[in-house]
Write a protein that holds these residues in place. Sequence first.
Motif, PDB file in Angstrom:
ATOM      1  N   VAL A 173       0.837  -1.201   0.000  1.00  0.00           N
ATOM      2  CA  VAL A 173       0.000   0.000   0.000  1.00  0.00           C
ATOM      3  C   VAL A 173       0.872   1.251   0.000  1.00  0.00           C
ATOM      4  CG1 VAL A 173      -1.903  -1.083   1.255  1.00  0.00           C
ATOM      5  CG2 VAL A 173      -0.048  -0.023   2.535  1.00  0.00           C
ATOM      6  N   ILE A 174       0.282   2.344  -0.457  1.00  0.00           N
ATOM      7  CA  ILE A 174       0.872   3.666  -0.249  1.00  0.00           C
ATOM      8  C   ILE A 174      -0.253   4.601   0.195  1.00  0.00           C
ATOM      9  CG2 ILE A 174       2.790   3.428  -1.878  1.00  0.00           C
ATOM     10  CD1 ILE A 174       1.074   5.035  -3.888  1.00  0.00           C
ATOM     11  N   MET A 175       0.106   5.862   0.416  1.00  0.00           N
ATOM     12  CA  MET A 175      -0.876   6.864   0.857  1.00  0.00           C
ATOM     13  C   MET A 175      -1.253   7.737  -0.335  1.00  0.00           C
ATOM     14  SD  MET A 175       0.271   8.876   4.265  1.00  0.00           S
ATOM     15  CE  MET A 175       0.423  10.426   3.459  1.00  0.00           C
ATOM     16  N   ASP A 176      -2.517   8.020  -0.532  1.00  0.00           N
ATOM     17  CA  ASP A 176      -2.861   8.953  -1.609  1.00  0.00           C
ATOM     18  C   ASP A 176      -2.706  10.394  -1.092  1.00  0.00           C
ATOM     19  OD1 ASP A 176      -5.137   9.724  -0.217  1.00  0.00           O
ATOM     20  OD2 ASP A 176      -6.545   8.661  -1.535  1.00  0.00           O
ATOM     21  N   GLU A 177      -3.037  11.359  -1.951  1.00  0.00           N
ATOM     22  CA  GLU A 177      -2.745  12.750  -1.563  1.00  0.00           C
ATOM     23  C   GLU A 177      -3.616  13.245  -0.403  1.00  0.00           C
ATOM     24  OE1 GLU A 177      -3.906  11.695  -4.420  1.00  0.00           O
ATOM     25  OE2 GLU A 177      -5.295  13.081  -5.379  1.00  0.00           O
ATOM     26  N   HIS A 178      -4.687  12.492  -0.081  1.00  0.00           N
ATOM     27  CA  HIS A 178      -5.522  12.882   1.068  1.00  0.00           C
ATOM     28  C   HIS A 178      -5.153  12.102   2.328  1.00  0.00           C
ATOM     29  CE1 HIS A 178      -7.849  14.878  -1.976  1.00  0.00           C
ATOM     30  NE2 HIS A 178      -8.065  13.724  -2.596  1.00  0.00           N
ATOM     31  N   GLY A 179      -4.106  11.314   2.246  1.00  0.00           N
ATOM     32  CA  GLY A 179      -3.699  10.532   3.424  1.00  0.00           C
ATOM     33  C   GLY A 179      -4.418   9.190   3.519  1.00  0.00           C
ATOM     34  N   ASN A 180      -5.203   8.832   2.490  1.00  0.00           N
ATOM     35  CA  ASN A 180      -5.915   7.541   2.513  1.00  0.00           C
ATOM     36  C   ASN A 180      -5.038   6.417   1.959  1.00  0.00           C
ATOM     37  OD1 ASN A 180      -8.272   8.799   3.472  1.00  0.00           O
ATOM     38  ND2 ASN A 180      -8.764   9.457   1.377  1.00  0.00           N
ATOM     39  N   THR A 181      -5.359   5.203   2.389  1.00  0.00           N
ATOM     40  CA  THR A 181      -4.613   4.030   1.936  1.00  0.00           C
ATOM     41  C   THR A 181      -5.059   3.628   0.536  1.00  0.00           C
ATOM     42  OG1 THR A 181      -4.542   3.254   4.201  1.00  0.00           O
ATOM     43  CG2 THR A 181      -4.110   1.612   2.493  1.00  0.00           C
ATOM     44  N   MET A 182      -4.106   3.345  -0.331  1.00  0.00           N
ATOM     45  CA  MET A 182      -4.444   2.785  -1.647  1.00  0.00           C
ATOM     46  C   MET A 182      -3.434   1.703  -1.999  1.00  0.00           C
ATOM     47  SD  MET A 182      -3.243   5.894  -4.154  1.00  0.00           S
ATOM     48  CE  MET A 182      -2.986   4.951  -5.652  1.00  0.00           C
ATOM     49  N   SER A 183      -3.779   0.861  -2.962  1.00  0.00           N
ATOM     50  CA  SER A 183      -2.858  -0.188  -3.403  1.00  0.00           C
ATOM     51  C   SER A 183      -1.608   0.446  -3.972  1.00  0.00           C
ATOM     52  CB  SER A 183      -3.512  -1.022  -4.506  1.00  0.00           C
ATOM     53  OG  SER A 183      -4.048  -2.194  -3.995  1.00  0.00           O
ATOM     54  N   ARG A 184      -0.496  -0.178  -3.716  1.00  0.00           N
ATOM     55  CA  ARG A 184       0.773   0.278  -4.268  1.00  0.00           C
ATOM     56  C   ARG A 184       0.751   0.115  -5.786  1.00  0.00           C
ATOM     57  NH1 ARG A 184       6.353  -0.378  -1.820  1.00  0.00           N
ATOM     58  NH2 ARG A 184       7.568  -0.112  -3.709  1.00  0.00           N
ATOM     59  N   PRO A 185       1.308   1.062  -6.557  1.00  0.00           N
ATOM     60  CA  PRO A 185       1.322   0.873  -8.008  1.00  0.00           C
ATOM     61  C   PRO A 185       1.983  -0.460  -8.351  1.00  0.00           C
ATOM     62  CG  PRO A 185       2.258   3.015  -7.407  1.00  0.00           C
ATOM     63  CD  PRO A 185       1.974   2.292  -6.137  1.00  0.00           C
ATOM     64  N   GLY A 186       1.366  -1.231  -9.232  1.00  0.00           N
ATOM     65  CA  GLY A 186       1.964  -2.503  -9.650  1.00  0.00           C
ATOM     66  C   GLY A 186       1.470  -3.697  -8.855  1.00  0.00           C
ATOM     67  N   GLY A 189      -4.086  -7.996  -8.029  1.00  0.00           N
ATOM     68  CA  GLY A 189      -5.035  -8.903  -7.381  1.00  0.00           C
ATOM     69  C   GLY A 189      -5.190  -8.748  -5.882  1.00  0.00           C
ATOM     70  N   PRO A 190      -5.355  -7.530  -5.377  1.00  0.00           N
ATOM     71  CA  PRO A 190      -5.534  -7.411  -3.915  1.00  0.00           C
ATOM     72  C   PRO A 190      -6.769  -8.185  -3.459  1.00  0.00           C
ATOM     73  CG  PRO A 190      -6.054  -5.326  -5.000  1.00  0.00           C
ATOM     74  CD  PRO A 190      -5.488  -6.230  -6.054  1.00  0.00           C
ATOM     75  N   GLN A 191      -6.667  -8.834  -2.278  1.00  0.00           N
ATOM     76  CA  GLN A 191      -7.779  -9.674  -1.812  1.00  0.00           C
ATOM     77  C   GLN A 191      -8.996  -8.829  -1.453  1.00  0.00           C
ATOM     78  OE1 GLN A 191      -5.713  -9.917   2.549  1.00  0.00           O
ATOM     79  NE2 GLN A 191      -6.184 -11.808   1.592  1.00  0.00           N
ATOM     80  N   VAL A 192      -8.738  -7.672  -0.830  1.00  0.00           N
ATOM     81  CA  VAL A 192      -9.811  -6.719  -0.521  1.00  0.00           C
ATOM     82  C   VAL A 192      -9.223  -5.335  -0.732  1.00  0.00           C
ATOM     83  CG1 VAL A 192     -11.000  -8.142   1.205  1.00  0.00           C
ATOM     84  CG2 VAL A 192      -9.111  -6.655   1.923  1.00  0.00           C
ATOM     85  N   ASP A 193     -10.049  -4.328  -0.660  1.00  0.00           N
ATOM     86  CA  ASP A 193      -9.544  -2.955  -0.689  1.00  0.00           C
ATOM     87  C   ASP A 193      -8.590  -2.801   0.502  1.00  0.00           C
ATOM     88  OD1 ASP A 193      -9.081  -0.289  -0.341  1.00  0.00           O
ATOM     89  OD2 ASP A 193     -11.187   0.319  -0.431  1.00  0.00           O
ATOM     90  N   PRO A 194      -7.297  -2.485   0.271  1.00  0.00           N
ATOM     91  CA  PRO A 194      -6.346  -2.470   1.385  1.00  0.00           C
ATOM     92  C   PRO A 194      -6.644  -1.388   2.426  1.00  0.00           C
ATOM     93  CG  PRO A 194      -5.285  -1.689  -0.624  1.00  0.00           C
ATOM     94  CD  PRO A 194      -6.647  -2.192  -1.019  1.00  0.00           C
ATOM     95  N   ALA A 195      -7.536  -0.453   2.100  1.00  0.00           N
ATOM     96  CA  ALA A 195      -7.927   0.531   3.124  1.00  0.00           C
ATOM     97  C   ALA A 195      -8.672  -0.164   4.269  1.00  0.00           C
ATOM     98  CB  ALA A 195      -8.813   1.611   2.490  1.00  0.00           C
TER      99      ALA A 195
END
Length: 452
Positions: A173-186, A189-195
Amino acid sequence: MAAAIDRARLTEALATERDLFVSRHPHSYESSLRAQRHLVTGVPMPWMTRWPGGFPVFFEEARGAHFVDIDDNEYVDFCLGDTGAMTGHGLSQVTEVLATRARRGITTMLPSTDAEVVGDELTARFGLSKWQFAMTATDANRFVLRYARQLTGRPKIAVMDWCYHGTVDETLVIMDEHGNTMSRPGAIGPQVDPALTTRVVPFNDADALDRVLSYGDVACLLMEPALTNIGIVLPQEGYLEKVREITRRHGVLLIIDETHTICVGPGGCTKAWNLDPDFFVIGKPIGGGMPAAVYGMTDVVADKLEPYLRSDGVDVSGVGGTLAGNALALAAVRATLSTTLRQEDFDHMIPLATRWTDGVREGYERHDLPWHVQQLGCRAEYWFCPPPTNGAQAAAAINGELDAFMHLFALNRGILLTPFHNMALLSPFHTEQDVDAHTRVFAEAVDVLMTA
Ligand SMILES: Cc1ncc(COP(=O)(O)O)c(C=O)c1O
């Protein structure tokens, strides 16, 4: 004003290096074609597609700090299996033990007596008092996250922005510009939304950590004491002490992953910087090249866990693995930790890393390039920006084409750097001549880019 790289010149220089690479590796090229018959992507593991020449170099033999490829080209190895062979390749004291152990049985589901010796050694080095084994650092991290959620009854974990802890779902995961969790680029197949599983904080930002942990749903913070997977980002003065204070105040377990930061010394940053984690993870170099990883915990944590681990359901607890703790891996860890990665080895390795760092700095400063080179023990890495304080700043300076050129230019002149990094690890087998060879090649590469 700081100098800049001319894009057109870079593209042209990279094309020249690709041609040179192809001409110097005919056997690797043929092998890469044959391997495509039955291997997905033509390599045994997807990361091996990422070498910059278009196909990987097939190696014949690696010894100490050097290796030879199947085209008879010789190399100084500063990659060392991305830390998996930080001890140097083919250690005789490890290979002899492995041969003996293999003849006497490897996998039995029973403990061998090496386990207790290794447990003692791990406690002496890192300080935590109870240990378990896994085959990879990825698995060790996975297991510890599960324990932490079980012990705290909280659903989420926290990690640093742009961290890497292996192929552990919750950590990609990484942080988006609002500080929310998002999948890391690349990450695929994430099992669920990593947030749903993970909160992310910027490295070196104690206030952000305090804020994020105050939601009360985080079981543990998994972190490296210095980021090593987005260049090297060092902790600012006092930051790690604040991390420990904040995690304790919020009842959050602190997991220190020293898989790379063992580069600082025999006890990793945990010993060198007096960290006091609840859990500790290390894999890669502790088996002298053999797959092995361990995770440690304090007595307090172990006392709470043991009732679960001794219960009837333990084989489906989500922790363990049929081959984890096998006798061969234990013998490898024992032979490695009892004979290498000791203070006297680091006394050789760290000054070489300083020499490598000084050489690189001279190379880019001569052309006023606004780059930096960071040393952490026997590891050093250059990056194409001034020193960042967190992962996002470092990530903003990634330049794939420049990376590819620097790597390929070095490879074509007998020097292997770590892929996905511009990193060198110094082993007990490297010499000043090896380092100076890199310094010359680095300076030449920069000259090619900066000279009209
Ligand atoms: C800090 C850290 N932890 C864990 C891992 C995972 O190691 P492995 O790929 O051997 O499971 C890595 C891999 O690079 C790492 O850098």
